[in-house]
Design an enzyme around this catalytic site. Structure first.
Site, PDB file in Angstrom:
ATOM      1  N   GLU A 182       3.475  -5.372   8.969  1.00 27.80           N
ATOM      2  CA  GLU A 182       2.135  -4.722   7.774  1.00 27.80           C
ATOM      3  C   GLU A 182       1.763  -6.580   7.933  1.00 27.80           C
ATOM      4  O   GLU A 182       0.479  -6.371   7.408  1.00 27.80           O
ATOM      5  CB  GLU A 182       2.158  -3.986   7.276  1.00 27.80           C
ATOM      6  N   HIS A 237      -2.087   4.778   9.910  1.00 31.03           N
ATOM      7  CA  HIS A 237      -0.672   5.178   9.959  1.00 31.03           C
ATOM      8  C   HIS A 237      -0.929   7.067  10.399  1.00 31.03           C
ATOM      9  O   HIS A 237       0.159   7.052  10.463  1.00 31.03           O
ATOM     10  CB  HIS A 237       0.197   5.704   8.799  1.00 31.03           C
ATOM     11  N   HIS A 244       9.776  -4.456   4.369  1.00 30.90           N
ATOM     12  CA  HIS A 244      10.580  -2.890   3.981  1.00 30.90           C
ATOM     13  C   HIS A 244      10.766  -2.471   5.180  1.00 30.90           C
ATOM     14  O   HIS A 244       9.757  -2.726   6.836  1.00 30.90           O
ATOM     15  CB  HIS A 244       9.365  -2.532   3.343  1.00 30.90           C
ATOM     16  N   HIS A 252       0.900  -1.034  -0.173  1.00 31.32           N
ATOM     17  CA  HIS A 252       0.175  -0.077  -0.156  1.00 31.32           C
ATOM     18  C   HIS A 252       0.565   1.422   0.219  1.00 31.32           C
ATOM     19  O   HIS A 252       0.707   1.716   0.279  1.00 31.32           O
ATOM     20  CB  HIS A 252      -1.167  -0.177   1.349  1.00 31.32           C
TER      21      HIS A 252
END
Ligand code: DHB
Ligand code: FE
Length: 280
Positions: free
Chosen positions: A240, A59, A193, A12
């Site tokens: 995530e 977030h 990541h 995303h």
């Protein structure tokens, strides 16, 4: 009763919104990522879900560090996107499905998940962009949505095992919903990541591929790892991938058929993954 047709998962990254707005999906940098989606569109044309339950992590748009629920469920008639400062256009409001939201909330509380219920909820890039990738047509998203947030931004985070249990309970709730509607379950985030710190740019392809395989062959595989082990293996934001685990758990104890997958490194700082799974 409602039927779960299958699961979807996607990374995303905010820059995806910029690429869509500029129409540069076929440029060499973006093509290997966007080419991962047409097979999922064909599958969605076939299975035609009416509602999508979306596991994602906020977030800092709807929840900030001052108030951070571990698990939260949207129960609104519509969900507004708002500017997060990434410089990407906001998308039109997303239709909710309050009837399914409240059915999920009732079931989850009964199963002793102490969730936060949100009758107002702003949705960020992690919700809007994957929906746009899977339903790319002009205008508002054509399916109803139910957002479920899992905290992956402020420690302590829920364990992989707990996220799997949450997914199981969400799946059981959907299957016990007295409705003729068809439901898809989506996960957004990952794959490996890390955006900040001395390991910024960290990516772990071997782990990502094993994780994607595990969703087909051994869905509980990732529950063996602690949160700190997952951060070590996938990066601070790679954690995530807990959303993917919850999504897979919601599909139930039976086998699933892999309809499609794509994996591409990198977009921005992230190893991108896409999957579509059909409930067998
Ligand atoms: C990036 C990835 C994310 O998951 C996110 O939420 C924001 C940015 C990135 O790689 O740029
Ligand atoms: Fe993210």
């Amino acid at each position: 009763m409602a039927q779960i047709v299958g699961g979807l998962a996607s990374s995303h990254i905010p820059a995806i919104g910029g690429a869509i707005a500029k129409g540069i999906q076929q440029e060499p940098y973006w093509k290997p990522f966007f080419d991962g989606f047409p097979p999922t569109h064909q599958w969605l044309q076939r299975v035609k879900p009416d509602v999508v339950v979306v596991f994602y992590n906020d977030h800092g748009l709807n929840f900030f560090l001052d108030k951070m629920p571990t698990f939260s469920v949207g129960a609104a008639a519509s969900y507004q996107n708002a500017d997060e400062g990434w410089g990407i256009p906001t998308l039109p409001p997303f239709k909710g499905c309050p009837e399914l939201s409240w059915h999920l909330i009732d079931h989850l509380i009964e199963k002793e998940f102490d969730i936060v219920t949100c009758q107002e909820m702003l949705v960020d890039h992690a919700f809007t962009l994957p929906l746009k990738l899977f339903w790319p047509q002009e205008g508002a998203c054509p399916v109803m949505t139910v957002p479920i947030c899992i905290n992956t931004v402020q420690f302590p985070l829920p364990s992989a095992k707990r996220c799997f249990q949450l997914g199981r309970a969400v799946g059981d709730a959907i299957r016990s919903w007295n409705s003729d509607l068809k439901v898809a379950v989506m996960a957004t985030g990952g794959l490996s990541h890390q955006l900040d710190g001395t390991r910024a740019g960290f990516i772990n392809k071997a782990f990502d591929l094993e994780f994607m395989d595990s969703l087909i062959n051994n869905p509980e595989w990732a529950t063996q790892f602690s949160i700190h082990e997952l951060v070590e293996k996938t990066g601070t934001q790679g954690v995530e991938l807990l959303m993917w685990l919850a999504m897979r758990a919601a599909l139930g104890t039976g086998s699933v058929k892999e309809i499609h997958r794509n994996y591409h490194i990198p977009i921005s700082n992230t190893a991108t993954g896409v999957m579509a799974l059909e409930v067998a």
